[in-house]
Design a protein around this motif. Structure first.
Motif, PDB file in Angstrom:
ATOM      1  N   GLU A  91       0.761  -1.347   0.099  1.00  0.00           N
ATOM      2  CA  GLU A  91      -0.002   0.128   0.083  1.00  0.00           C
ATOM      3  C   GLU A  91       0.987   1.134  -0.140  1.00  0.00           C
ATOM      4  OE1 GLU A  91      -3.369  -0.033  -0.141  1.00  0.00           O
ATOM      5  OE2 GLU A  91      -3.316  -2.236  -0.405  1.00  0.00           O
ATOM      6  N   GLU A  92       2.156   1.027  -0.121  1.00  0.00           N
ATOM      7  CA  GLU A  92       2.940   2.180  -0.171  1.00  0.00           C
ATOM      8  C   GLU A  92       2.884   3.012  -1.643  1.00  0.00           C
ATOM      9  OE1 GLU A  92       5.122   3.092   2.305  1.00  0.00           O
ATOM     10  OE2 GLU A  92       3.895   1.784   3.382  1.00  0.00           O
ATOM     11  N   VAL A  93       3.186   4.260  -1.781  1.00  0.00           N
ATOM     12  CA  VAL A  93       3.417   5.098  -2.720  1.00  0.00           C
ATOM     13  C   VAL A  93       4.366   4.456  -3.865  1.00  0.00           C
ATOM     14  CG1 VAL A  93       3.819   7.421  -4.005  1.00  0.00           C
ATOM     15  CG2 VAL A  93       2.579   7.094  -1.759  1.00  0.00           C
ATOM     16  N   GLY A  94       3.920   4.227  -5.004  1.00  0.00           N
ATOM     17  CA  GLY A  94       4.892   3.712  -5.971  1.00  0.00           C
ATOM     18  C   GLY A  94       5.733   4.755  -6.933  1.00  0.00           C
ATOM     19  N   ASN A  95       6.660   5.179  -6.156  1.00  0.00           N
ATOM     20  CA  ASN A  95       7.479   6.466  -7.205  1.00  0.00           C
ATOM     21  C   ASN A  95       8.578   6.020  -7.678  1.00  0.00           C
ATOM     22  OD1 ASN A  95       8.675   6.060  -4.808  1.00  0.00           O
ATOM     23  ND2 ASN A  95       8.075   8.319  -4.138  1.00  0.00           N
ATOM     24  N   CYS A  96       9.019   4.679  -7.861  1.00  0.00           N
ATOM     25  CA  CYS A  96      10.242   4.140  -8.131  1.00  0.00           C
ATOM     26  C   CYS A  96       9.779   3.250  -9.571  1.00  0.00           C
ATOM     27  CB  CYS A  96      11.154   3.462  -7.470  1.00  0.00           C
ATOM     28  SG  CYS A  96      11.249   4.195  -5.622  1.00  0.00           S
ATOM     29  N   PRO A  97      10.163   3.838 -10.748  1.00  0.00           N
ATOM     30  CA  PRO A  97       9.912   3.127 -11.830  1.00  0.00           C
ATOM     31  C   PRO A  97      11.043   2.153 -12.203  1.00  0.00           C
ATOM     32  CG  PRO A  97      10.597   5.158 -12.508  1.00  0.00           C
ATOM     33  CD  PRO A  97      10.477   5.349 -10.951  1.00  0.00           C
ATOM     34  N   ALA A  98      10.749   0.816 -12.628  1.00  0.00           N
ATOM     35  CA  ALA A  98      11.406  -0.029 -13.001  1.00  0.00           C
ATOM     36  C   ALA A  98      11.183  -0.915 -14.455  1.00  0.00           C
ATOM     37  CB  ALA A  98      11.400  -1.248 -11.813  1.00  0.00           C
ATOM     38  N   PRO A  99      11.923  -1.092 -15.132  1.00  0.00           N
ATOM     39  CA  PRO A  99      11.424  -1.717 -16.472  1.00  0.00           C
ATOM     40  C   PRO A  99      10.861  -3.280 -16.170  1.00  0.00           C
ATOM     41  CG  PRO A  99      13.596  -1.621 -16.402  1.00  0.00           C
ATOM     42  CD  PRO A  99      13.421  -0.783 -15.286  1.00  0.00           C
ATOM     43  N   LYS A 100       9.846  -3.567 -16.915  1.00  0.00           N
ATOM     44  CA  LYS A 100       9.139  -4.733 -16.734  1.00  0.00           C
ATOM     45  C   LYS A 100      10.004  -5.722 -17.325  1.00  0.00           C
ATOM     46  CE  LYS A 100       4.306  -3.242 -16.392  1.00  0.00           C
ATOM     47  NZ  LYS A 100       2.961  -3.713 -16.995  1.00  0.00           N
ATOM     48  N   ALA A 101      10.925  -5.498 -18.227  1.00  0.00           N
ATOM     49  CA  ALA A 101      11.589  -6.467 -18.911  1.00  0.00           C
ATOM     50  C   ALA A 101      12.764  -5.671 -19.448  1.00  0.00           C
ATOM     51  CB  ALA A 101      10.766  -7.415 -19.831  1.00  0.00           C
ATOM     52  N   PRO A 102      14.187  -6.445 -19.498  1.00  0.00           N
ATOM     53  CA  PRO A 102      15.321  -5.516 -20.419  1.00  0.00           C
ATOM     54  C   PRO A 102      14.814  -4.941 -21.735  1.00  0.00           C
ATOM     55  CG  PRO A 102      15.873  -7.531 -19.586  1.00  0.00           C
ATOM     56  CD  PRO A 102      14.358  -7.601 -19.211  1.00  0.00           C
ATOM     57  N   ASN A 103      15.050  -3.761 -21.721  1.00  0.00           N
ATOM     58  CA  ASN A 103      14.815  -3.162 -23.110  1.00  0.00           C
ATOM     59  C   ASN A 103      13.348  -3.017 -23.251  1.00  0.00           C
ATOM     60  OD1 ASN A 103      17.493  -3.335 -23.769  1.00  0.00           O
ATOM     61  ND2 ASN A 103      17.284  -5.265 -24.434  1.00  0.00           N
ATOM     62  N   SER A 104      12.426  -3.071 -22.298  1.00  0.00           N
ATOM     63  CA  SER A 104      11.222  -2.794 -22.540  1.00  0.00           C
ATOM     64  C   SER A 104      10.806  -1.292 -21.864  1.00  0.00           C
ATOM     65  CB  SER A 104      10.194  -3.702 -21.705  1.00  0.00           C
ATOM     66  OG  SER A 104       8.814  -3.304 -21.548  1.00  0.00           O
ATOM     67  N   PRO A 105       9.728  -0.663 -22.843  1.00  0.00           N
ATOM     68  CA  PRO A 105       9.237   0.697 -22.324  1.00  0.00           C
ATOM     69  C   PRO A 105       8.188   0.745 -21.196  1.00  0.00           C
ATOM     70  CG  PRO A 105       8.157   0.088 -24.512  1.00  0.00           C
ATOM     71  CD  PRO A 105       9.273  -1.205 -24.027  1.00  0.00           C
ATOM     72  N   ASP A 106       7.918  -0.646 -20.992  1.00  0.00           N
ATOM     73  CA  ASP A 106       6.841  -0.696 -19.966  1.00  0.00           C
ATOM     74  C   ASP A 106       7.515  -0.836 -18.481  1.00  0.00           C
ATOM     75  OD1 ASP A 106       4.777  -0.918 -21.820  1.00  0.00           O
ATOM     76  OD2 ASP A 106       4.733  -3.156 -21.594  1.00  0.00           O
ATOM     77  N   ARG A 107       6.880  -0.018 -17.734  1.00  0.00           N
ATOM     78  CA  ARG A 107       7.313   0.027 -16.195  1.00  0.00           C
ATOM     79  C   ARG A 107       6.209  -0.376 -15.209  1.00  0.00           C
ATOM     80  NH1 ARG A 107      11.392   0.955 -18.894  1.00  0.00           N
ATOM     81  NH2 ARG A 107      12.521   2.932 -19.270  1.00  0.00           N
ATOM     82  N   TRP A 108       7.055  -1.166 -14.277  1.00  0.00           N
ATOM     83  CA  TRP A 108       6.072  -1.036 -12.856  1.00  0.00           C
ATOM     84  C   TRP A 108       6.657   0.098 -12.023  1.00  0.00           C
ATOM     85  CZ3 TRP A 108       2.964  -4.658 -12.939  1.00  0.00           C
ATOM     86  CH2 TRP A 108       3.634  -6.020 -13.634  1.00  0.00           C
ATOM     87  N   TYR A 109       5.755   0.407 -11.106  1.00  0.00           N
ATOM     88  CA  TYR A 109       6.192   1.547 -10.156  1.00  0.00           C
ATOM     89  C   TYR A 109       6.123   0.969  -8.933  1.00  0.00           C
ATOM     90  CZ  TYR A 109       5.960   4.870 -14.110  1.00  0.00           C
ATOM     91  OH  TYR A 109       6.401   5.471 -15.118  1.00  0.00           O
ATOM     92  N   PHE A 110       7.070   0.890  -8.191  1.00  0.00           N
ATOM     93  CA  PHE A 110       7.270   0.322  -6.932  1.00  0.00           C
ATOM     94  C   PHE A 110       7.531   1.347  -5.738  1.00  0.00           C
ATOM     95  CE2 PHE A 110       8.748  -3.559  -9.563  1.00  0.00           C
ATOM     96  CZ  PHE A 110       7.749  -4.269  -9.223  1.00  0.00           C
ATOM     97  N   CYS A 111       7.495   1.090  -4.480  1.00  0.00           N
ATOM     98  CA  CYS A 111       7.912   1.814  -3.449  1.00  0.00           C
ATOM     99  C   CYS A 111       9.395   1.580  -3.368  1.00  0.00           C
ATOM    100  CB  CYS A 111       7.177   1.427  -2.085  1.00  0.00           C
ATOM    101  SG  CYS A 111       7.510  -0.274  -1.565  1.00  0.00           S
ATOM    102  N   GLN A 112      10.095   2.266  -2.524  1.00  0.00           N
ATOM    103  CA  GLN A 112      11.546   2.254  -2.802  1.00  0.00           C
ATOM    104  C   GLN A 112      11.768   1.036  -1.997  1.00  0.00           C
ATOM    105  OE1 GLN A 112      13.231   5.260   0.023  1.00  0.00           O
ATOM    106  NE2 GLN A 112      14.072   6.343  -2.011  1.00  0.00           N
TER     107      GLN A 112
END
Ligand SMILES: [Zn+2]
Length: 177
Positions: free
Chosen positions: A36-57
Motif C-alpha cells: 500500500e506504499e506510494v509507488g514512485n520508483c519506476p522499474a522496467p518490466k523486462a530488459p529493453n522494455s518501455p513498460d514500467r512497474w512503479y514500486f515503493c523504494q
C-alpha cells in the motif's frame, strides 16, 4: 464516505486518492502485490522494455535484486495475478477491430511503434504529425502516381495500415479519457 472512496479505486494499476480530503491529488501505489506504499520508483518490466512497474523504494530494491516480479507469490497468487493482467488487457484487445496487441497502460504498443517507425516519427508524435507524415509518404507511392508498380503498391498499403493503427490508437485514448 466509503462509497466515494471505492469509486476512486480503479483496481490495477492501483490509483487512489492520496488523502480522502484531497481527492484531486492522485498517486500511484506500489505495483507489488499487496503493498500500500506510494509507488514512485519506476522499474522496467523486462530488459529493453518501455513498460514500467512503479514500486515503493523497498520493493524497487527487491525487484532490482531479483528481477522477477512474481517471485515471492505462491502459485495461486501468481496465477491470479497473471490472470488479472491478462483480463485487463483482454477487453482492450477485443475492442480492437484487427486485434492488435496493446500494452494497455496508455503507452505505445509494439504495433504503434512499428507504425511510427514506418512513418519516420518519434514515439511522442501526435496525430497531426502522423497525418502529415502519412500524406507526404503515401502520395509518393500512391497507385495513381505509380500505376502498375507492385513495390509502390506494397509501400502504400503498409503506410495505410500504419496510419490506421495510429489513428485507432488515438481514438481509443480519447474514449478512455
Ligand atoms: Zn511496495
Amino acid at each position: 464516505m466509503s462509497k466515494a472512496r471505492r469509486s476512486n479505486d480503479w483496481g490495477f494499476p492501483r490509483w487512489r486518492g492520496y488523502e480522502s480530503a484531497r481527492e484531486a491529488a492522485m498517486v500511484r501505489l506500489c505495483d507489488r502485490h499487496g503493498c500500500e506504499e506510494v509507488g514512485n520508483c519506476p522499474a522496467p518490466k523486462a530488459p529493453n522494455s518501455p513498460d514500467r512497474w512503479y514500486f515503493c523504494q523497498q520493493h524497487a530494491a527487491e525487484y532490482n535484486q531479483k528481477w522477477d516480479y512474481f517471485e515471492g507469490l505462491d502459485k495461486a497468487e501468481r496465477d491470479g495475478r497473471a490472470k488479472a493482467e491478462r483480463s485487463e488487457n483482454a477487453g482492450y484487445a477485443e475492442a480492437q477491430h484487427y486485434g492488435w496487441a496493446s500494452s494497455g497502460d496508455g503507452s505505445r504498443s509494439a504495433d504503434e511503434m512499428r507504425s511510427l517507425e514506418l512513418l519516420g516519427l518519434e514515439a511522442d508524435a501526435d496525430i497531426a504529425a502522423v497525418k502529415k507524415a502519412f500524406r507526404e509518404r503515401a502520395k509518393l507511392v500512391h497507385p495513381d502516381v505509380r500505376p502498375g508498380d507492385a513495390e509502390a503498391a506494397k509501400s502504400f498499403q503498409a503506410l495505410s495500415l500504419a496510419y490506421e493503427v495510429l489513428k485507432q490508437a488515438e481514438e481509443r485514448r480519447e474514449w478512455k479519457g
